[in-house]
Write a protein that holds these residues in place. Structure first.
Motif, PDB file in Angstrom:
ATOM      1  N   ALA A 163       0.738  -1.125  -0.286  1.00 16.02           N
ATOM      2  CA  ALA A 163      -0.033   0.115   0.187  1.00 16.02           C
ATOM      3  C   ALA A 163       1.223   0.890  -0.514  1.00 16.02           C
ATOM      4  N   GLY A 164       1.845   1.207   0.947  1.00 12.40           N
ATOM      5  CA  GLY A 164       2.705   2.198   0.926  1.00 12.40           C
ATOM      6  C   GLY A 164       3.371   2.931  -0.973  1.00 12.40           C
ATOM      7  N   LEU A 165       4.118   1.503  -0.936  1.00 15.45           N
ATOM      8  CA  LEU A 165       4.653   1.572  -2.071  1.00 15.45           C
ATOM      9  C   LEU A 165       3.928   2.206  -3.604  1.00 15.45           C
ATOM     10  N   GLY A 166       2.499   1.558  -3.582  1.00 14.20           N
ATOM     11  CA  GLY A 166       1.305   2.314  -4.438  1.00 14.20           C
ATOM     12  C   GLY A 166       1.744   3.744  -3.873  1.00 14.20           C
TER      13      GLY A 166
ATOM     14  N   ARG B  24      11.340  -5.648  -7.166  1.00 12.71           N
ATOM     15  CA  ARG B  24      12.168  -4.964  -7.718  1.00 12.71           C
ATOM     16  C   ARG B  24      12.253  -3.716  -7.358  1.00 12.71           C
ATOM     17  N   LEU B  25      11.172  -3.180  -6.969  1.00 12.93           N
ATOM     18  CA  LEU B  25      11.156  -1.448  -6.655  1.00 12.93           C
ATOM     19  C   LEU B  25      11.448  -1.646  -5.441  1.00 12.93           C
ATOM     20  N   ALA B  26      11.029  -2.463  -3.874  1.00 16.91           N
ATOM     21  CA  ALA B  26      11.042  -2.586  -2.591  1.00 16.91           C
ATOM     22  C   ALA B  26      12.800  -2.519  -2.666  1.00 16.91           C
ATOM     23  N   ARG B  27      13.160  -3.126  -3.491  1.00 19.97           N
ATOM     24  CA  ARG B  27      14.625  -3.107  -3.210  1.00 19.97           C
ATOM     25  C   ARG B  27      15.001  -2.155  -3.422  1.00 19.97           C
ATOM     26  N   ASP B  28      15.237  -1.936  -4.725  1.00 15.66           N
ATOM     27  CA  ASP B  28      15.597  -0.541  -5.382  1.00 15.66           C
ATOM     28  C   ASP B  28      14.764   0.958  -4.526  1.00 15.66           C
ATOM     29  N   LEU B  29      14.166   1.341  -4.114  1.00 16.53           N
ATOM     30  CA  LEU B  29      13.608   2.494  -3.634  1.00 16.53           C
ATOM     31  C   LEU B  29      13.426   2.313  -2.357  1.00 16.53           C
ATOM     32  N   GLY B  30      13.963   0.746  -1.812  1.00 15.44           N
ATOM     33  CA  GLY B  30      13.533   1.084  -0.295  1.00 15.44           C
ATOM     34  C   GLY B  30      13.231   1.015   0.769  1.00 15.44           C
ATOM     35  N   PRO B  31      12.865   1.219   2.122  1.00 13.68           N
ATOM     36  CA  PRO B  31      11.699   0.882   3.000  1.00 13.68           C
ATOM     37  C   PRO B  31      10.747   2.006   2.627  1.00 13.68           C
TER      38      PRO B  31
END
Length: 201
Positions: free
Chosen positions: A11-14, A193-200
């Protein structure tokens, strides 16, 4: 099965993705697309007098223009080409006005038409967009766009349709012409992939 932490992370990534692709704005009235939308409104009103067009179609069609612009801009990286794509999509909607689906199906139909038009123009070499991307004002926005650009085309497409535009995986699968599970797999890969690239978040 997702844990509550994973659901919260998604949800946070969204939210970050929607902030990274904020172009969901109506066209200015003095632009080619703005004038075209004004003509479309008038034409739909006139058509409703001669032969009733479902009342919700006019409102829904016009309301979807900002979202179509955002999706087109994310595909092309060129605001002028994006607006041309939206114009072509709206013209096709006008031609099919008496047979357009209502509700969420209208959004799926329009996104599918826009995507097919984009792919056809790319095959003909008609696109003029640059893959370099547009400059953004905020560092976070740039970081999000850069991370999305590093995804495969298939992952980026699923992510934009479902996470940014809010379509269901089923609608995205119909637009992309693949299985729903394929869309879900691509989304999972994109999110990881985005979680890895963008971090927490």
């Amino acid at each position: 099965m997702q844990t509550s932490d994973e659901t919260g992370d998604r949800a946070g990534l969204g939210d970050r993705l929607r902030d990274g692709f904020p172009g969901s704005v109506a066209p200015a009235g003095d632009t080619r697309l703005g004038r075209m939308v004004a003509r479309l409104k008038a034409a739909l009103d006139a058509a409703a007098v001669e032969r009733p067009v479902r009342a919700t179609i006019r409102a829904d069609l016009i309301d979807l223009v900002p979202r179509l612009r955002r999706y087109a801009a994310a595909l092309t990286y060129d605001p002028l080409e994006a607006d041309d794509l939206v114009q072509t999509t709206l013209l096709k909607a006008w031609e099919k006005r008496e047979h357009l689906p209502g509700g969420p199906a209208l959004a799926a139909w329009l996104f599918a038409v826009l995507r097919r038009t984009y792919l056809n123009e790319r095959r003909r070499g008609a696109g003029r967009g640059s893959e370099a991307g547009a400059e953004g004002a905020a560092t976070e926005r740039n970081a999000v766009r850069d991370a999305v650009d590093r995804l495969s085309h298939a992952q980026r497409e699923a992510l934009l349709l479902v996470t940014v535009e809010g379509l269901s995986p089923e609608a995205a699968a119909a637009i992309i012409d693949c299985a729903v599970e394929t869309v879900r797999d691509r989304l999972d890969q994109a999110h990881d992939r985005l979680a890895r690239d963008l971090g927490p978040v």
